[in-house]
Design a protein around this motif. Structure first.
Motif, mmCIF file in Angstrom:
data_model
loop_
_atom_site.group_PDB
_atom_site.id
_atom_site.type_symbol
_atom_site.label_atom_id
_atom_site.label_comp_id
_atom_site.label_asym_id
_atom_site.label_seq_id
_atom_site.Cartn_x
_atom_site.Cartn_y
_atom_site.Cartn_z
ATOM 1 N N PHE A 34 -23.048 37.481 6.787
ATOM 2 C CA PHE A 34 -23.554 36.580 5.755
ATOM 3 C C PHE A 34 -22.739 36.794 4.481
ATOM 4 C CE2 PHE A 34 -26.597 35.690 2.285
ATOM 5 C CZ PHE A 34 -26.889 34.375 2.587
ATOM 6 N N GLU A 35 -22.299 35.704 3.870
ATOM 7 C CA GLU A 35 -21.510 35.791 2.648
ATOM 8 C C GLU A 35 -22.258 35.168 1.476
ATOM 9 O OE1 GLU A 35 -16.953 35.257 3.842
ATOM 10 O OE2 GLU A 35 -18.265 33.655 4.628
ATOM 11 N N VAL A 36 -22.091 35.792 0.331
ATOM 12 C CA VAL A 36 -22.667 35.307 -0.921
ATOM 13 C C VAL A 36 -21.580 35.425 -1.986
ATOM 14 C CG1 VAL A 36 -24.375 35.786 -2.729
ATOM 15 C CG2 VAL A 36 -25.020 36.001 -0.336
ATOM 16 N N MET A 37 -21.531 34.441 -2.867
ATOM 17 C CA MET A 37 -20.597 34.498 -3.981
ATOM 18 C C MET A 37 -21.392 34.591 -5.275
ATOM 19 S SD MET A 37 -17.579 31.791 -4.833
ATOM 20 C CE MET A 37 -16.456 32.049 -6.191
ATOM 21 N N VAL A 51 -21.870 29.068 2.133
ATOM 22 C CA VAL A 51 -22.042 30.214 1.241
ATOM 23 C C VAL A 51 -22.684 29.805 -0.074
ATOM 24 C CG1 VAL A 51 -20.773 32.014 -0.001
ATOM 25 C CG2 VAL A 51 -19.993 31.271 2.262
ATOM 26 N N PRO A 52 -23.822 30.415 -0.417
ATOM 27 C CA PRO A 52 -24.410 30.130 -1.727
ATOM 28 C C PRO A 52 -23.598 30.800 -2.834
ATOM 29 C CG PRO A 52 -25.716 31.775 -0.583
ATOM 30 C CD PRO A 52 -24.637 31.338 0.369
ATOM 31 N N LEU A 53 -23.446 30.090 -3.944
ATOM 32 C CA LEU A 53 -22.808 30.636 -5.144
ATOM 33 C C LEU A 53 -23.859 30.686 -6.237
ATOM 34 C CD1 LEU A 53 -20.655 31.427 -7.217
ATOM 35 C CD2 LEU A 53 -19.828 29.065 -7.173
ATOM 36 N N PHE A 54 -24.192 31.900 -6.652
ATOM 37 C CA PHE A 54 -25.181 32.109 -7.704
ATOM 38 C C PHE A 54 -24.447 32.379 -9.004
ATOM 39 C CE2 PHE A 54 -27.111 33.573 -3.691
ATOM 40 C CZ PHE A 54 -28.164 32.690 -3.622
ATOM 41 N N GLU A 55 -24.719 31.539 -10.016
ATOM 42 C CA GLU A 55 -23.920 31.610 -11.236
ATOM 43 C C GLU A 55 -24.702 31.953 -12.494
ATOM 44 O OE1 GLU A 55 -20.463 28.694 -11.081
ATOM 45 O OE2 GLU A 55 -22.026 27.651 -9.958
ATOM 46 N N THR A 56 -25.770 31.236 -12.779
ATOM 47 C CA THR A 56 -26.504 31.513 -14.015
ATOM 48 C C THR A 56 -27.362 32.761 -13.829
ATOM 49 O OG1 THR A 56 -28.460 30.219 -13.441
ATOM 50 C CG2 THR A 56 -26.636 29.032 -14.522
ATOM 51 N N ILE A 57 -27.818 33.308 -14.933
ATOM 52 C CA ILE A 57 -28.664 34.498 -14.844
ATOM 53 C C ILE A 57 -29.941 34.179 -14.076
ATOM 54 C CG2 ILE A 57 -30.065 36.109 -16.212
ATOM 55 C CD1 ILE A 57 -27.694 36.231 -18.165
ATOM 56 N N GLY A 58 -30.520 33.015 -14.314
ATOM 57 C CA GLY A 58 -31.720 32.621 -13.564
ATOM 58 C C GLY A 58 -31.450 32.505 -12.069
#
Length: 115
Positions: free
Chosen positions: A62-65, A26-33
């Protein structure tokens, strides 16, 4: 397996290469970019035959965090909330286009977020 600080499809694919077990990577998207790049990153992952096979093994789920603390530090509370909202909308469209079931879960930190 959650891939913290996902910046590119390669970050997730490198973790995928570490196991043959049918676990979610699972991808973890954290910063604004990272949040802004998330739809293109997910499209690229779904275009990768190995990753798409893993999604198929999991019933086309599909999971995304999405994370809050780094985006909040990055751009402030309001900008972070807006980026997360826009990212969720864009990811839902990517999932519709790909014919997959998307689950987005949130990584709220801090004592209030932990209950």
């Amino acid at each position: 397996m959650i891939v913290s600080a996902t910046k590119s499809p390669q970050d997730v694919l490198e973790v995928l290469d570490l196991t043959s077990e049918p676990v979610a990577v699972v991808p973890l998207f954290e910063t604004i970019g990272d949040l802004e790049c998330a739809p293109n990153t997910v499209r690229a992952l779904l275009d990768d035959p190995r990753y798409r096979a893993r999604v198929a093994e999991r019933g086309n789920r599909f999971e995304v965090m999405v994370g809050y603390s780094d985006s909040g530090k990055d751009g402030g509370y309001l900008a972070a909330q807006w980026a997360i909202y826009k990212t969720q909308e864009a990811l839902a469209e990517v999932a519709r286009e790909a014919g997959i079931e998307l689950t987005i879960f949130h990584g709220r930190g801090g004592s209030a977020g932990r209950g």
